[in-house]
Design an enzyme around this catalytic site. Structure first.
Site, PDB file in Angstrom:
ATOM      1  N   GLN A 230       1.943  -6.577  -3.498  1.00  0.00           N
ATOM      2  CA  GLN A 230       2.402  -6.718  -2.118  1.00  0.00           C
ATOM      3  C   GLN A 230       3.704  -5.941  -1.916  1.00  0.00           C
ATOM      4  OE1 GLN A 230       0.229  -8.047  -0.124  1.00  0.00           O
ATOM      5  NE2 GLN A 230      -1.030  -9.317  -1.425  1.00  0.00           N
TER       6      GLN A 230
ATOM      7  N   ASP B 181       0.823  -1.224   0.000  1.00  0.00           N
ATOM      8  CA  ASP B 181       0.000   0.000   0.000  1.00  0.00           C
ATOM      9  C   ASP B 181       0.852   1.267   0.000  1.00  0.00           C
ATOM     10  OD1 ASP B 181      -2.394  -1.634   0.330  1.00  0.00           O
ATOM     11  OD2 ASP B 181      -1.774  -1.861   2.415  1.00  0.00           O
TER      12      ASP B 181
ATOM     13  N   GLY C 227      -4.400  -4.340  -4.091  1.00  0.00           N
ATOM     14  CA  GLY C 227      -4.966  -3.369  -5.022  1.00  0.00           C
ATOM     15  C   GLY C 227      -4.072  -2.168  -5.203  1.00  0.00           C
ATOM     16  N   HIS C 228      -4.149  -1.568  -6.379  1.00  0.00           N
ATOM     17  CA  HIS C 228      -3.479  -0.308  -6.660  1.00  0.00           C
ATOM     18  C   HIS C 228      -4.554   0.732  -6.964  1.00  0.00           C
ATOM     19  CE1 HIS C 228       0.232  -2.387  -6.662  1.00  0.00           C
ATOM     20  NE2 HIS C 228       0.180  -2.862  -7.897  1.00  0.00           N
TER      21      HIS C 228
END
Length: 429
Positions: free
Chosen positions: A223, A13, A40-41
């Site tokens: 990740q 993140d 997620g991006h």
């Protein structure tokens, strides 16, 4: 031309999606090389916000070929839902390429993931329950289903039968769940074949030929370093290799082709899920909550609130060393606006002993208490800064201090979520 790797230098993140998007218009291929839809991006372009889970961030860059590499595990339902969502917003996804050797997440993998996590109780890992770990376990146990298997129904059925011989024993006798029928898995997977077939390629060959033709390839990690299955805070890690080494195995690109490694690091630190986090702030209404609110620290994929803490310099040095980081991208500097003093973890106290690097053992890291140095903060709005000199002097000093402590130069600084809210000190390509 070079192969360039982007990796997360903390627990994920950090803003890898934005970094990839910034470079997307200058590269020819963007390759996702590990993980699945468990991360997620978030990419902000103008007034549009895009949340990507399985697709490479390069999907948003016209002219760039996005590639899902062989090291990724693919949930086909999620893949096509994500494609349909982008197409509905006018994004062209027709250039997407998927490796024939990528593994497929079957429904039974998701089931095993969820029931196993519940079974662990207080020893749970904090997985997303999306079947990522069990799919990688199948891969290593040689029980996996690959994308290419969907194009030969006989082979697909044999592989599903082989996997379910073991899985059904576990589901029925340990977890008291119903057995999974071979036909229901095979029939579901075959529904994707016609749409999937045009996307599938020998991606290691494709990327080799691209580099030979002087194309630039960007390898994008899911990740992060501290979640890498080998180099992270095991067992509280993901199930794939999220470091530079994983970029090679997960894409088929040789190590000698990699010329630059870009580590993404936040101006503070966050973590999702279980596991040690020395600088974590536990307050419900103090600095931790303030970082979470100011930084919108909620998971892109799960919506879970992220654990927040101060910048950890030993972690950054560790990531620089493991990955061979040549450049750091420092994100979310603007989130720290408003603090009079900003702590930075410079070492740990482990049972009364000062440790300047990441402790070797899991026990040592669990017991590590941060040793802080404090730096003057700032109150000016950073969102309109476009050069390093535009930043307040105390913000400049903070960046230079982190650079000195972290093991590589800080080449780019994020001062807001939009791709334009970026300060470039050194070119990343």
């Amino acid at each position: 031309m070079p192969a360039v790797v982007i990796v997360g230098a903390q627990w994920g993140d950090e803003g890898k999606g934005k970094a990839t998007d910034i470079l997307g218009s200058r590269v020819d291929y963007v390759v996702k090389f590990n993980g699945g839809n468990n991360a997620g991006h978030t990419v902000v372009i103008g007034d549009q916000k895009y949340a990507l889970h399985l697709l490479p961030s390069g999907i948003l860059s016209p002219g760039c070929v996005p590639v899902i590499g062989n090291g990724v595990v693919v949930d086909l339902k999620v893949l096509f839902e994500e494609i349909d969502g982008l197409e509905a917003r006018g994004i062209d996804t027709s250039k997407l390429v998927v490796s024939a050797n990528a593994h497929v997440i079957a429904d039974y993998n998701r089931t095993v993931d969820k029931v196993a996590e519940r079974f662990l109780g207080s020893r749970k890992i904090g997985t997303t329950g999306r079947g990522i770990g069990p799919t990688y376990a199948d891969k290593m146990n040689r029980l996996g289903i690959r994308i290419q298997d969907l194009f030969d129904e006989k082979i697909l059925r044999q592989k599903v039968e082989g996997a379910l011989e073991l899985k059904n024993q576990i589901l029925t006798k340990i977890y008291n769940r119903r057995a999974v029928e071979v036909d229901e898995i095979v029939d579901e997977l075959l529904t994707y074949v016609d749409r999937l077939r045009p996307m599938v390629a020998d991606t290691p060959l494709l990327l080799h030929e691209a580099l030979a033709a002087d194309k630039t390839v960007l390898l994008e990690a899911g990740q992060a370093t501290l979640l890498d299955v080998d180099h992270g805070t095991y067992p509280f890690v993901t199930s794939s290799s999220a470091t530079t080494g994983g970029a090679c195995t997960g894409s088929g690109i040789a190590p000698s082709e990699i010329t630059r490694v870009i580590g993404i690091v936040k101006a503070y630190a966050t973590r999702v899920g279980e596991g040690p986090f020395p600088t974590e702030l536990f307050d419900d209404d103090g600095d931790g909550a303030r970082l979470r609110t100011n930084g919108a620290e909620f998971g892109t994929t799960t919506g879970r609130p992220r654990r927040c803490g101060w910048y950890d310099a030993p972690i950054a040095r560790y990531a620089a060393r493991i990955n061979g980081v040549t450049d750091f991208v420092l994100t979310k500097l603007d989130v720290l606006t408003g603090w009079d003093r900003i702590p930075v973890c410079v070492a740990y106290d482990v049972d009364g002993e000062r440790i300047d690097e990441m402790p070797m053992t899991q026990t040592g890291f669990h017991h590590a208490k941060p040793i802080y140095e404090y730096f003057d903060g700032w109150h000016e709005d950073l969102s309109t800064c476009r050069t390093f000199e535009d930043l307040p002097q105390t913000a400049q000093d903070y960046v230079l201090t982190l650079e000195k402590m972290s093991g590589a130069r800080i080449s780019t600084i994020g001062v807001g979520p939009d791709r334009e809210q970026t300060i470039v000190r050194h070119d990343l390509l």
